[in-house]
Enzyme design. Structure first.
Site, PDB file in Angstrom:
ATOM      1  N   HIS A 100       0.800  -1.224   0.000  1.00 39.00           N
ATOM      2  CA  HIS A 100       0.000   0.000   0.000  1.00 39.00           C
ATOM      3  C   HIS A 100       0.836   1.280   0.000  1.00 39.00           C
ATOM      4  CE1 HIS A 100      -3.415  -2.484   0.232  1.00 39.00           C
ATOM      5  NE2 HIS A 100      -3.574  -2.592   1.526  1.00 39.00           N
ATOM      6  N   HIS A 174      -9.650   2.190   0.547  1.00 42.90           N
ATOM      7  CA  HIS A 174      -9.618   1.043   1.459  1.00 42.90           C
ATOM      8  C   HIS A 174     -10.760   1.076   2.482  1.00 42.90           C
ATOM      9  CE1 HIS A 174      -7.769  -2.359   3.389  1.00 42.90           C
ATOM     10  NE2 HIS A 174      -6.695  -2.274   2.615  1.00 42.90           N
ATOM     11  N   GLU A 309     -11.475  -3.456  -2.946  1.00 42.15           N
ATOM     12  CA  GLU A 309     -10.424  -2.529  -3.376  1.00 42.15           C
ATOM     13  C   GLU A 309     -10.230  -2.695  -4.878  1.00 42.15           C
ATOM     14  OE1 GLU A 309      -6.951  -3.340  -0.686  1.00 42.15           O
ATOM     15  OE2 GLU A 309      -8.506  -4.466   0.343  1.00 42.15           O
TER      16      GLU A 309
HETATM   17  C1  BGC Z   1      -4.358  -6.342   2.064  1.00 44.37           C
HETATM   18  C2  BGC Z   1      -4.221  -7.102   3.349  1.00 44.37           C
HETATM   19  C3  BGC Z   1      -3.836  -6.142   4.437  1.00 44.37           C
HETATM   20  C4  BGC Z   1      -4.906  -5.069   4.515  1.00 44.37           C
HETATM   21  C5  BGC Z   1      -4.601  -3.985   5.522  1.00 44.37           C
HETATM   22  C6  BGC Z   1      -5.443  -5.336   2.264  1.00 44.37           C
HETATM   23  O1  BGC Z   1      -5.602  -4.598   1.096  1.00 44.37           O
HETATM   24  O2  BGC Z   1      -4.615  -7.178   0.975  1.00 44.37           O
HETATM   25  O3  BGC Z   1      -3.264  -8.137   3.222  1.00 44.37           O
HETATM   26  O4  BGC Z   1      -3.715  -6.804   5.657  1.00 44.37           O
HETATM   27  O5  BGC Z   1      -5.071  -4.460   3.277  1.00 44.37           O
HETATM   28  O6  BGC Z   1      -3.473  -3.257   5.166  1.00 44.37           O
END
Ligand code: BGC
Length: 342
Positions: A100, A174, A309
């Site tokens: 991310h 998110h 997402e």
């Molecule tokens: C990811 C997860 C992660 C979560 C929080 C999601 O987009 O795929 O693996 O734990 O975000 O960061």
């Protein structure tokens, strides 16, 4: 439709403002200029997203509640990629990978915000310039994310970006939805228009395969309660303690199309997700209860929400089979995702 705003606390980088977008039906979306976070979506008095009720909750470690994710949503293997013959070393933040956008991604930045209204909608336009080299990425990147909440209870997210040097870019939001407003989302029926998904290895990086979902827990084509297969013995489900996978949206061609529908049988509420992106990550809040906190300081329950997402595929810059979201200098990146509540 009016947009109101209020001071919402002091972040290290500056004051945080909360914008309230209220539509004709009285349903409201709250947006922070910190992280571009969708802090709340209340319909008919019911809170439909996970989040915190003060800024402190977002300054503490949290799983990117409601935030804009960038520059590259999801994982980049070994925090590195090569573009035009140059290898870029990114700042790693998970098992040597970058997740991310790194430890100081877009989710923790202050954005310039400009509220606006139209005859049928209220919105806020967020902008920030990500400097050349930020978290390891090339190019000065100007990013604009426009949230528009209309009288039909549709939350539209328009992303636009330009750069002065070729780069890669994968933007998403998110938000953790729980359209039932209940403890978990396990009774909610999820349908995803995807015949294939991108399995991952033990570091949660895509293997590059695109298996068909037939006969696996990843077959959401007809819609099924999320809880039905969340305990399945399938190794991909067990390794993630649920779903944390990117699905290949059927027929994706860059036009806005429906990719997923969530229905809450108890309330009759429905959420449709439309996107121009080729993939959607279903993440089912697989953390142990209490790893994170949410409103009122309450422990966030395992399976307390679900994320849709919309994105390009994880680690695409390092995967030959996957289409890499490249942004060339002088070109404009555009992407749109809409969440419709019924
Ligand atoms: C990811 C997860 C992660 C979560 C929080 C999601 O987009 O795929 O693996 O734990 O975000 O960061």
């Amino acid at each position: 439709m009016p947009v109101t705003h209020e001071f919402w606390g002091q972040a290290p980088a500056g004051p945080v403002t909360r914008y309230m977008l209220t539509n004709a039906g009285g349903n409201a979306v709250a947006v922070l200029n910190y992280g571009g976070i969708i802090q709340s979506i209340v319909m008919d008095g019911v809170e439909l997203v996970l989040g915190c009720d003060d800024l402190q909750g977002y300054l503490e470690p949290n799983p990117s509640y409601g935030a804009i994710v960038g520059r590259y949503a999801n994982r980049i293997a070994d925090a590195r990629f090569t573009l035009d013959g140059t290898t870029y070393e990114l700042v790693a933040n998970e098992n040597g990978n970058q997740l991310h956008g790194g430890p100081e991604g877009f989710n923790g930045k202050l954005w310039e915000a400009e509220p606006f209204t139209t005859d049928t909608a209220a919105g806020v336009k967020l902008h920030r310039r990500s400097p050349d080299g930020e978290m390891g990425y090339p190019g000065n990147l100007d990013v604009t994310v426009t949230y528009t909440w209309n009288d039909d209870n549709e939350l539209r997210m328009d992303y636009a970006a330009t750069t002065d040097s070729d780069t890669v870019l994968n933007l998403t939001n998110h938000t953790y939805f729980n359209i039932g407003g209940t403890d978990t989302v396990l009774n909610q029926v999820v349908q995803i228009h995807a015949d294939r998904f991108t399995p991952v290895d033990e570091r949660q990086l895509p293997t590059g395969e695109l298996p068909i979902v037939d006969g696996t827990p990843f077959d959401f084509r007809a819609g099924k309660p999320l809880g039905r297969d969340i305990d399945a013995a399938h190794p991909q489900v067990r390794a993630a303690n649920g779903f944390d996978h990117n699905f290949v949206i059927r027929g994706s061609d860059g036009s806005l199309r429906e990719c997923a529908v969530v229905t809450d049988p108890a309330s009759g509420r429905k959420l449709r997700c439309l996107t121009t992106e080729p993939g959607v990550q279903l993440f089912t809040t697989n953390f142990p209860t209490g790893k994170y906190r949410m409103r009122g300081g309450a422990p966030t329950p395992t399976y307390g929400g679900l994320c849709l997402e919309t994105q390009h595929f994880p680690d695409a810059p390092n995967q030959e089979n996957f289409d890499t979201p490249l942004l060339k200098a002088g070109e404009t990146f555009n992407s749109t995702t809409v969440y419709c509540f019924e």
